[in-house]
Design an enzyme around this catalytic site. Structure first.
Site, PDB file in Angstrom:
ATOM      1  N   LYS A 122      17.334  80.699  17.072  1.00 26.11           N
ATOM      2  CA  LYS A 122      16.063  80.396  16.413  1.00 26.11           C
ATOM      3  C   LYS A 122      15.033  81.465  16.788  1.00 26.11           C
ATOM      4  CE  LYS A 122      12.313  77.026  16.392  1.00 26.11           C
ATOM      5  NZ  LYS A 122      11.726  75.846  17.038  1.00 26.11           N
ATOM      6  N   SER A 179      22.584  53.549  28.905  1.00 20.60           N
ATOM      7  CA  SER A 179      23.288  52.497  28.177  1.00 20.60           C
ATOM      8  C   SER A 179      23.833  53.064  26.874  1.00 20.60           C
ATOM      9  CB  SER A 179      22.305  51.351  27.906  1.00 20.60           C
ATOM     10  OG  SER A 179      22.741  50.606  26.809  1.00 20.60           O
ATOM     11  N   ILE A 228      11.106  69.110  24.058  1.00 26.26           N
ATOM     12  CA  ILE A 228      12.079  69.526  25.073  1.00 26.26           C
ATOM     13  C   ILE A 228      11.402  70.492  26.052  1.00 26.26           C
ATOM     14  CG2 ILE A 228      14.273  70.747  25.447  1.00 26.26           C
ATOM     15  CD1 ILE A 228      15.264  69.434  22.823  1.00 26.26           C
ATOM     16  N   GLY A 237       0.230  76.793  30.159  1.00 22.39           N
ATOM     17  CA  GLY A 237       0.501  76.024  28.951  1.00 22.39           C
ATOM     18  C   GLY A 237       0.781  76.857  27.730  1.00 22.39           C
ATOM     19  N   ALA A 246      15.539  71.350  17.775  1.00 23.67           N
ATOM     20  CA  ALA A 246      14.962  72.697  17.768  1.00 23.67           C
ATOM     21  C   ALA A 246      14.217  72.910  19.076  1.00 23.67           C
ATOM     22  CB  ALA A 246      14.009  72.852  16.597  1.00 23.67           C
ATOM     23  N   VAL A 282      19.394  48.280  32.029  1.00 22.59           N
ATOM     24  CA  VAL A 282      18.429  47.803  33.026  1.00 22.59           C
ATOM     25  C   VAL A 282      17.704  46.618  32.404  1.00 22.59           C
ATOM     26  CG1 VAL A 282      16.253  48.383  34.192  1.00 22.59           C
ATOM     27  CG2 VAL A 282      18.101  50.064  34.096  1.00 22.59           C
ATOM     28  N   ALA A 322      16.044  64.051  28.190  1.00 20.97           N
ATOM     29  CA  ALA A 322      15.164  64.054  29.371  1.00 20.97           C
ATOM     30  C   ALA A 322      15.947  63.689  30.634  1.00 20.97           C
ATOM     31  CB  ALA A 322      14.010  63.073  29.165  1.00 20.97           C
ATOM     32  N   THR A 351       8.061  70.988  20.616  1.00 20.15           N
ATOM     33  CA  THR A 351       7.508  71.099  21.960  1.00 20.15           C
ATOM     34  C   THR A 351       8.028  70.046  22.947  1.00 20.15           C
ATOM     35  OG1 THR A 351       5.618  69.924  21.026  1.00 20.15           O
ATOM     36  CG2 THR A 351       5.352  72.266  21.407  1.00 20.15           C
TER      37      THR A 351
HETATM   38  C1  LIG Z   1      11.667  62.502  14.633  1.00 20.32           C
HETATM   39  C2  LIG Z   1      11.798  63.270  15.903  1.00 20.32           C
HETATM   40  C3  LIG Z   1      12.189  64.616  15.866  1.00 20.32           C
HETATM   41  C4  LIG Z   1      12.268  65.359  17.051  1.00 20.32           C
HETATM   42  N1  LIG Z   1      12.579  66.692  17.013  1.00 20.32           N
HETATM   43  C5  LIG Z   1      12.502  67.433  18.140  1.00 20.32           C
HETATM   44  C6  LIG Z   1      12.738  68.822  18.142  1.00 20.32           C
HETATM   45  O1  LIG Z   1      13.099  69.400  17.130  1.00 20.32           O
HETATM   46  N2  LIG Z   1      12.589  69.497  19.301  1.00 20.32           N
HETATM   47  C7  LIG Z   1      12.216  68.890  20.453  1.00 20.32           C
HETATM   48  O2  LIG Z   1      12.025  69.562  21.469  1.00 20.32           O
HETATM   49  N3  LIG Z   1      12.050  67.558  20.496  1.00 20.32           N
HETATM   50  C8  LIG Z   1      12.172  66.827  19.378  1.00 20.32           C
HETATM   51  N4  LIG Z   1      11.986  65.487  19.435  1.00 20.32           N
HETATM   52  C9  LIG Z   1      11.806  64.843  20.718  1.00 20.32           C
HETATM   53  C10 LIG Z   1      13.159  64.730  21.381  1.00 20.32           C
HETATM   54  O3  LIG Z   1      14.044  63.999  20.577  1.00 20.32           O
HETATM   55  C11 LIG Z   1      12.999  64.046  22.716  1.00 20.32           C
HETATM   56  O4  LIG Z   1      11.992  64.670  23.445  1.00 20.32           O
HETATM   57  C12 LIG Z   1      14.259  64.151  23.500  1.00 20.32           C
HETATM   58  O5  LIG Z   1      15.334  63.703  22.752  1.00 20.32           O
HETATM   59  C13 LIG Z   1      14.169  63.373  24.761  1.00 20.32           C
HETATM   60  O6  LIG Z   1      14.271  62.025  24.535  1.00 20.32           O
HETATM   61  P1  LIG Z   1      14.370  61.112  25.809  1.00 20.32           P
HETATM   62  O7  LIG Z   1      15.524  61.554  26.617  1.00 20.32           O
HETATM   63  O8  LIG Z   1      13.044  61.042  26.436  1.00 20.32           O
HETATM   64  O9  LIG Z   1      14.649  59.685  25.149  1.00 20.32           O
HETATM   65  P2  LIG Z   1      15.970  59.070  24.482  1.00 20.32           P
HETATM   66  O10 LIG Z   1      16.775  60.084  23.791  1.00 20.32           O
HETATM   67  O11 LIG Z   1      15.496  57.889  23.682  1.00 20.32           O
HETATM   68  O12 LIG Z   1      16.822  58.544  25.705  1.00 20.32           O
HETATM   69  C14 LIG Z   1      16.473  57.347  26.352  1.00 20.32           C
HETATM   70  C15 LIG Z   1      17.584  56.966  27.283  1.00 20.32           C
HETATM   71  O13 LIG Z   1      17.197  55.793  27.978  1.00 20.32           O
HETATM   72  C16 LIG Z   1      18.250  54.873  27.919  1.00 20.32           C
HETATM   73  N5  LIG Z   1      17.703  53.517  28.021  1.00 20.32           N
HETATM   74  C17 LIG Z   1      16.659  52.978  27.346  1.00 20.32           C
HETATM   75  N6  LIG Z   1      16.493  51.703  27.707  1.00 20.32           N
HETATM   76  C18 LIG Z   1      17.431  51.443  28.648  1.00 20.32           C
HETATM   77  C19 LIG Z   1      17.774  50.291  29.406  1.00 20.32           C
HETATM   78  N7  LIG Z   1      17.120  49.135  29.265  1.00 20.32           N
HETATM   79  N8  LIG Z   1      18.799  50.383  30.262  1.00 20.32           N
HETATM   80  C20 LIG Z   1      19.499  51.536  30.418  1.00 20.32           C
HETATM   81  N9  LIG Z   1      19.219  52.648  29.735  1.00 20.32           N
HETATM   82  C21 LIG Z   1      18.197  52.589  28.854  1.00 20.32           C
HETATM   83  C22 LIG Z   1      18.945  55.138  26.605  1.00 20.32           C
HETATM   84  O14 LIG Z   1      20.253  54.639  26.601  1.00 20.32           O
HETATM   85  C23 LIG Z   1      18.910  56.643  26.596  1.00 20.32           C
HETATM   86  O15 LIG Z   1      19.977  57.147  27.361  1.00 20.32           O
HETATM   87  C24 LIG Z   1      11.972  64.725  18.274  1.00 20.32           C
HETATM   88  C25 LIG Z   1      11.646  63.365  18.309  1.00 20.32           C
HETATM   89  C26 LIG Z   1      11.560  62.635  17.147  1.00 20.32           C
HETATM   90  C27 LIG Z   1      11.193  61.173  17.209  1.00 20.32           C
END
Ligand SMILES: Cc1cc2nc3c(=O)[nH]c(=O)nc-3n(C[C@H](O)[C@H](O)[C@H](O)COP(=O)(O)OP(=O)(O)OC[C@H]3O[C@@H](n4cnc5c(N)ncnc54)[C@H](O)[C@@H]3O)c2cc1C
Length: 511
Positions: free
Chosen positions: A78, A39, A346, A434, A50, A185, A15, A344
């Site tokens: 895919k 971090s 990503i 959507g 995926a 943070v 994200a 969904t």
């Molecule tokens: C089991 C599972 C399977 C999945 N499979 C899919 C899939 O196949 N396809 C798909 O589209 N999505 C999938 N997802 C969702 C996908 O993994 C996430 O939408 C995507 O990885 C985005 O995650 P994110 O960046 O929001 O969070 P994260 O990857 O958790 O990143 C969070 C970030 O915040 C940082 N952070 C947190 N706290 C602090 C702090 N205090 N200080 C500094 N930095 C901090 C971390 O270091 C990290 O960089 C899946 C999720 C799960 C749980």
């Protein structure tokens, strides 16, 4: 002239880096300045492997080269998702990224199919989908550009290593001016009266102030949840899975251009083939199975040697009641999560980022833009929610408690209306905003065992024997064309070979 908006992104997972790459890739420095805090010690979820075809629009909009990105993230193609044992044990269907058949006489193909079904000619609808037939044979090529050609009736997405995709986007964003700040943070400062975010404080003591804060901190939701107290609407009543175990295994011979989702006793297992390994995970409901039993089920259902211990993850299905609150926009897991069944998440990140680009504010706080952003995201989340519930609800499995529970739980009204329309006469609502489009709904309705009892009267305007001849001819045409498509593994090797791609390991016996 308005001064540039100072954007602070908290979090550097998919994200965070998608947001940073899009902001610096599309908006000029006179519009915004981007800093991203992440971090290494905390790390990222890293299991989003995926995707949906829309990600290609995102990559194209910001200027990402496809073969370069694919090689860098060990990606494969895919064409859809195979669902095994979902409607009932022993069943299998593919939700393809493409259409079934072609319209005749101005009537959708599946209406002719439904007419044939009711006349005692039960055709297998999947035989009329070009991408499904390609999936069955592990073949891939790019869709044709001629809209008349049957080879143009599909799209494609990617499987990739989420860590490598984030790393690739990081390089992309940093090269275009995004600034990365390493560290944790530990505090968020709010304006004492207005409540908007003023700054975040790092463990080192450094204070980082900004105008607009993107909360990309994952499930922690550091800013929108912990600091601003933003509400969260749970949907566990309909989507009871709340945990996952994830494990990579050695790449096997089965290099499929699709994700596999196999229903299990208390949830489902994913299988995602990459160039260097295969990603696997068991998504389950803790109300119906223990963590130990889930891990054991996963480890005994791999088609290659495990490359690590299973990694546990916890989540709650639902979304933020407002993703844009004050001067904070939550993107990614911080804004909600609806489990990964249809890949969904990503996509939802991408939509949020694209909506933010269009609604990018001139001032620190703009409630009108925030309301519009939240309205758009509500529609997206609710559409996805209904589509996911359909998979769980429309089942006839009687072998496990979870499946009985899901079948007996009344779906939301919005889904009940859709199911009623389809089972009454095969009609599928085509909405503007959507996910998902009618071909997706059709694949899952039929795949989960729902059959239309009627069909559109307009379909009767074509002579029945003509329809049957056309169906037979179309089925043969698809089979012939797909037989000439390249093998998926070879296509990937020629187009986007990764430096550390491995050759397939022999499949484990009995897997
Ligand atoms: C089991 C599972 C399977 C999945 N499979 C899919 C899939 O196949 N396809 C798909 O589209 N999505 C999938 N997802 C969702 C996908 O993994 C996430 O939408 C995507 O990885 C985005 O995650 P994110 O960046 O929001 O969070 P994260 O990857 O958790 O990143 C969070 C970030 O915040 C940082 N952070 C947190 N706290 C602090 C702090 N205090 N200080 C500094 N930095 C901090 C971390 O270091 C990290 O960089 C899946 C999720 C799960 C749980």
């Amino acid at each position: 002239m308005t001064k540039p908006i100072d954007v602070v992104i908290v979090g550097g997972g998919t994200a965070g880096w998608m947001s940073a790459a899009a902001l610096v890739g599309v908006l000029k420095p006179n519009i915004c300045r981007v800093r991203l805090i992440e971090s290494e010690e905390i790390g990222i979820v890293g299991v989003g492997e995926a995707t949906l075809p829309q990600i290609r629009d995102f990559n194209e909009a910001i200027g990402v080269s496809e073969p370069e990105m694919m090689a860098a993230s060990n990606a494969t193609f895919k064409l859809g998702i195979e669902f095994r044992d979902w409607g009932f044990k022993g069943s299998s269907y593919v939700h393809p990224f493409g259409k079934h058949g072609e319209p005749w006489g101005g009537v959708a193909f599946h209406q002719h199919w439904a007419r044939a079904l009711q006349a005692g000619r039960p055709y297998e609808i999947q035989d009329f989908s070009y991408p499904i037939v390609a999936c069955r044979q592990n073949r891939f090529e790019f869709p044709a550009s001629d809209p008349e050609a049957i080879e143009s009736t599909y799209s494609y997405a990617y499987h990739f290593d989420a860590h490598l995709y984030a790393k690739y986007l990081r390089g992309f964003a940093e090269a275009r001016g995004a600034q990365r700040i390493e560290g944790k943070v530990v505090d968020v400062a709010l304006h004492p009266e207005r409540g908007e975010v003023l700054s975040v404080t790092m463990q080192s003591g450094e204070v980082i102030a900004g105008d607009l804060f993107l909360d990309c901190s994952g499930f922690r939701a550091l800013v929108i949840g912990q600091a601003l107290g933003g509400g969260f609407e749970e949907w566990t009543k309909w989507l009871p899975c709340d945990r996952a175990m994830a494990v990579p295994c050695a790449r096997s011979d089965d290099f499929s251009p699709y994700t596999r989702s196999t229903a299990r006793e208390a949830g489902w297992q994913w299988r995602i083939p990459l160039q260097h390994r295969t990603g696997n995970g068991y998504v389950y409901s803790s109300a119906f199975i223990s963590d130990e039993a889930a891990a054991a089920t996963l480890m005994s259902n791999l088609d290659g040697a495990a490359l690590a211990d299973p990694r546990p993850l916890r989540f709650t299905a639902g979304r933020r009641t407002a993703s844009w609150l004050k001067n904070c926009v939550a993107i990614g897991l911080a804004s909600g999560f609806l489990e990964p069944l249809e890949s969904t998440s990503i996509y939802l990140i991408q939509v949020a980022v694209m909506n933010l680009l269009r609604l990018f504010p001139r001032a620190r706080v703009d409630p009108v833009l925030a309301d519009e952003f939240n309205r758009l995201m509500d529609v997206e989340y609710e559409r996805v929610r209904d589509f996911l519930i359909l998979h769980y609800h429309a089942n006839t499995r009687d072998d496990a408690e979870l499946w009985r529970h899901c079948r007996e739980t009344e779906p939301p009204d919005s889904l009940q209306e859709k199911i009623a329309l389809f089972t009454h006469r095969g009609q599928i609502e085509a909405y503007k905003d959507g996910l998902f489009a009618p071909p997706s709904w059709l694949a899952v309705y039929v795949g989960q065992g729902l059959a239309p009892r009627g069909y559109e009267r307009l379909a009767d305007s074509l002579p029945f024997d003509q329809v049957i001849r056309s169906m037979d001819a179309l089925r043969s045409r698809i089979a012939d064309r797909v037989a000439a498509m390249p093998d998926h593994a070879r296509f990937v090797q020629g187009y986007c070979p990764a430096a550390d791609a491995v050759q397939p390991a022999p499949a484990l016996s009995g897997a």
